[in-house]
Design a protein around this motif. Structure first.
Motif, PDB file in Angstrom:
ATOM      1  N   PHE A   1       0.547  -1.434  -0.394  1.00 16.64           N
ATOM      2  CA  PHE A   1       0.214   0.230   0.257  1.00 16.64           C
ATOM      3  C   PHE A   1       1.012   1.425   0.136  1.00 16.64           C
ATOM      4  CE2 PHE A   1      -2.530  -2.987   2.020  1.00 16.64           C
ATOM      5  CZ  PHE A   1      -3.854  -3.301   0.427  1.00 16.64           C
ATOM      6  N   LYS A   2       2.122   1.278   0.213  1.00 14.99           N
ATOM      7  CA  LYS A   2       3.273   2.668  -0.115  1.00 14.99           C
ATOM      8  C   LYS A   2       2.912   3.228   1.223  1.00 14.99           C
ATOM      9  CE  LYS A   2       4.276   1.921  -4.526  1.00 14.99           C
ATOM     10  NZ  LYS A   2       4.006   2.655  -6.018  1.00 14.99           N
ATOM     11  N   THR A   3       2.374   2.906   2.370  1.00  7.06           N
ATOM     12  CA  THR A   3       2.477   3.244   3.699  1.00  7.06           C
ATOM     13  C   THR A   3       3.489   2.983   4.875  1.00  7.06           C
ATOM     14  OG1 THR A   3       0.150   2.910   2.645  1.00  7.06           O
ATOM     15  CG2 THR A   3       0.137   4.205   5.341  1.00  7.06           C
ATOM     16  N   PRO A   4       3.717   4.011   6.497  1.00  6.32           N
ATOM     17  CA  PRO A   4       4.784   3.805   5.958  1.00  6.32           C
ATOM     18  C   PRO A   4       4.298   2.983   6.786  1.00  6.32           C
ATOM     19  CG  PRO A   4       4.833   6.509   6.532  1.00  6.32           C
ATOM     20  CD  PRO A   4       3.377   5.579   5.357  1.00  6.32           C
ATOM     21  N   VAL A   5       5.339   2.581   7.662  1.00  7.59           N
ATOM     22  CA  VAL A   5       5.275   0.468   8.255  1.00  7.59           C
ATOM     23  C   VAL A   5       4.409   1.252   9.485  1.00  7.59           C
ATOM     24  CG1 VAL A   5       6.456  -0.981   9.523  1.00  7.59           C
ATOM     25  CG2 VAL A   5       7.029  -0.144   7.516  1.00  7.59           C
ATOM     26  N   VAL A   6       5.161   1.974  10.294  1.00  7.24           N
ATOM     27  CA  VAL A   6       4.003   2.793  11.980  1.00  7.24           C
ATOM     28  C   VAL A   6       2.224   2.764  11.806  1.00  7.24           C
ATOM     29  CG1 VAL A   6       4.484   5.020  11.648  1.00  7.24           C
ATOM     30  CG2 VAL A   6       4.279   4.317  13.916  1.00  7.24           C
ATOM     31  N   VAL A   7       2.321   3.264  10.952  1.00  9.89           N
ATOM     32  CA  VAL A   7       1.048   3.441  10.053  1.00  9.89           C
ATOM     33  C   VAL A   7      -0.475   2.647  10.414  1.00  9.89           C
ATOM     34  CG1 VAL A   7      -0.989   4.854   8.504  1.00  9.89           C
ATOM     35  CG2 VAL A   7       1.183   5.626   8.884  1.00  9.89           C
ATOM     36  N   VAL A   8       0.527   1.419   9.177  1.00 10.83           N
ATOM     37  CA  VAL A   8      -0.094   0.366   8.671  1.00 10.83           C
ATOM     38  C   VAL A   8       0.426  -0.592  10.732  1.00 10.83           C
ATOM     39  CG1 VAL A   8       0.617  -2.230   8.493  1.00 10.83           C
ATOM     40  CG2 VAL A   8       0.824  -0.077   6.621  1.00 10.83           C
ATOM     41  N   GLU A   9       0.714  -0.892  11.397  1.00 14.97           N
ATOM     42  CA  GLU A   9       1.041  -1.080  13.039  1.00 14.97           C
ATOM     43  C   GLU A   9       0.071  -0.467  13.564  1.00 14.97           C
ATOM     44  OE1 GLU A   9       6.169  -2.257  12.853  1.00 14.97           O
ATOM     45  OE2 GLU A   9       4.874  -0.015  14.214  1.00 14.97           O
ATOM     46  N   ILE A  10       0.050   0.656  13.660  1.00 15.83           N
ATOM     47  CA  ILE A  10      -1.650   0.943  14.449  1.00 15.83           C
ATOM     48  C   ILE A  10      -2.472   0.524  13.821  1.00 15.83           C
ATOM     49  CG2 ILE A  10      -2.559   3.612  14.783  1.00 15.83           C
ATOM     50  CD1 ILE A  10       0.232   4.729  14.778  1.00 15.83           C
ATOM     51  N   ILE A  11      -3.040   0.554  11.968  1.00 12.26           N
ATOM     52  CA  ILE A  11      -4.335   0.533  12.010  1.00 12.26           C
ATOM     53  C   ILE A  11      -4.500  -0.780  12.595  1.00 12.26           C
ATOM     54  CG2 ILE A  11      -5.438  -0.255   9.721  1.00 12.26           C
ATOM     55  CD1 ILE A  11      -4.430   2.444   8.070  1.00 12.26           C
TER      56      ILE A  11
END
Length: 248
Positions: A24-34
Motif C-alpha cells: 500500500f506504499k504506507t509507512p510501517v508505523v501507520v500499518v502497525e497502528i491500523i
C-alpha cells in the motif's frame, strides 16, 4: 492461553506490517497502528500488565533513540530564526486543547494530555525516510521541545493532584527544574571534556573494530537504565531520563 494468543497476535503484526506497507506504499508505523486497532476491536489485543510493561519499555527506548537523533545545530537554527513561530505554535496548540476541553466539558487531564507529542512516530518516520529530510529534522527538533513541555506539564499536574498546593508540590517543581539544569550543565561539561580529551570517548565507547566486548551497547543500556532509575527515585517521568541518556 490468552497471553499466548496476545503474544502471537503482536508478533504477527510486527512480522507482516512491512509486507503490507510495501503493497500500500504506507509507512510501517501507520500499518502497525491500523492493525493494532483492528486486532484490539476483535479482542485479540487487550489490557494486560505484562503487555503494559513491554509497551512502557518500548516507549522509553524510542525516547532514547530520539535523544540520539536530535540535531543540536538545527535546534540553534530554530532558536535564532524561528523562535517566535515556534512559540506561537505552542500557544495555538494549547489554546486549541483548552477550547476542545471547554466545548466538550473535559477535565484538566485532557488539557494536559491532548498536546502531547509523539516522538515515537517521528522516529519511525525518520527510519522510513532517512535523516536527510529537512521537514523531519525540523519536526523532530520542535517535537523535542514539545516533549519537554509535555513532561513538565504532566509532572506539575501529577504533583498538584497528589499533593495539592502544599510544600511537597513546590518541592517537585524545584526538583524537575534542578534536574533540567544539572542535565544542561553535565552536557556542557561532557562537551568540554571530550574536546580536551578526545581519546576518552574512544576509551568509553571504542570503534567497532576494537570493541570485542560490545562495550558501546553495555555503556548505552546501562546509562539508560541508571538515568531511568534516578527519575523513578525523584518521581519524575522516566521519559525524561531516557531522552537524557540518548543526548549523552
Amino acid at each position: 492461553m490468552e497471553k499466548i494468543v496476545l503474544i502471537i497476535t503482536v508478533c504477527l503484526i510486527i512480522m507482516f506490517s512491512p509486507m503490507i506497507s510495501k503493497v500500500f506504499k504506507t509507512p510501517v508505523v501507520v500499518v502497525e497502528i491500523i492493525l493494532g486497532l483492528i486486532c484490539g476491536y476483535m479482542g485479540l489485543i487487550y489490557d494486560d500488565e505484562t503487555f503494559k510493561l513491554v509497551a512502557k519499555f518500548g516507549f522509553i527506548y524510542l525516547m532514547f533513540l530520539a535523544g540520539l537523533e536530535i540535531n543540536f545545530k538545527l535546534v540553534k537554527v530554530i532558536k535564532s530564526t524561528m523562535a517566535i513561530n515556534v512559540i506561537l505554535y505552542f500557544v495555538l496548540l494549547y489554546t486549541l486543547a483548552g477550547l476542545v476541553c471547554w466545548l466538550f466539558d473535559l477535565g484538566l487531564t485532557y488539557f494536559v494530555a491532548l498536546p502531547i507529542f509523539s516522538l515515537g512516530m517521528l522516529m519511525m518516520l525518520i527510519k522510513e525516510y532517512g535523516k536527510d529530510e529537512p521537514w523531519l529534522n525540523l519536526a523532530l527538533s520542535i517535537g523535542v521541545v514539545g516533549e519537554v513541555i509535555s513532561i513538565l506539564a504532566l509532572t506539575l499536574f501529577s504533583g498538584w493532584t497528589e499533593f495539592g498546593l502544599s510544600s511537597r508540590f513546590f518541592t517537585s517543581i524545584l526538583t524537575i527544574i534542578a534536574v533540567v539544569a544539572v542535565t544542561i550543565l553535565l552536557l556542557r561539561f561532557s562537551y568540554m571534556l571530550f574536546w580536551w580529551f578526545p581519546e576518552l570517548k574512544k576509551y568509553l565507547i571504542p570503534d567497532n573494530i576494537n570493541d570485542k566486548h560490545d562495550q558501546d551497547i553495555r555503556f548505552s543500556i546501562s546509562l539508560l537504565l541508571i538515568l531511568v532509575s534516578i527519575m523513578l527515585i525523584l518521581k519524575i517521568d522516566v521519559v525524561l531520563g531516557a531522552f537524557t541518556a540518548g543526548l549523552f
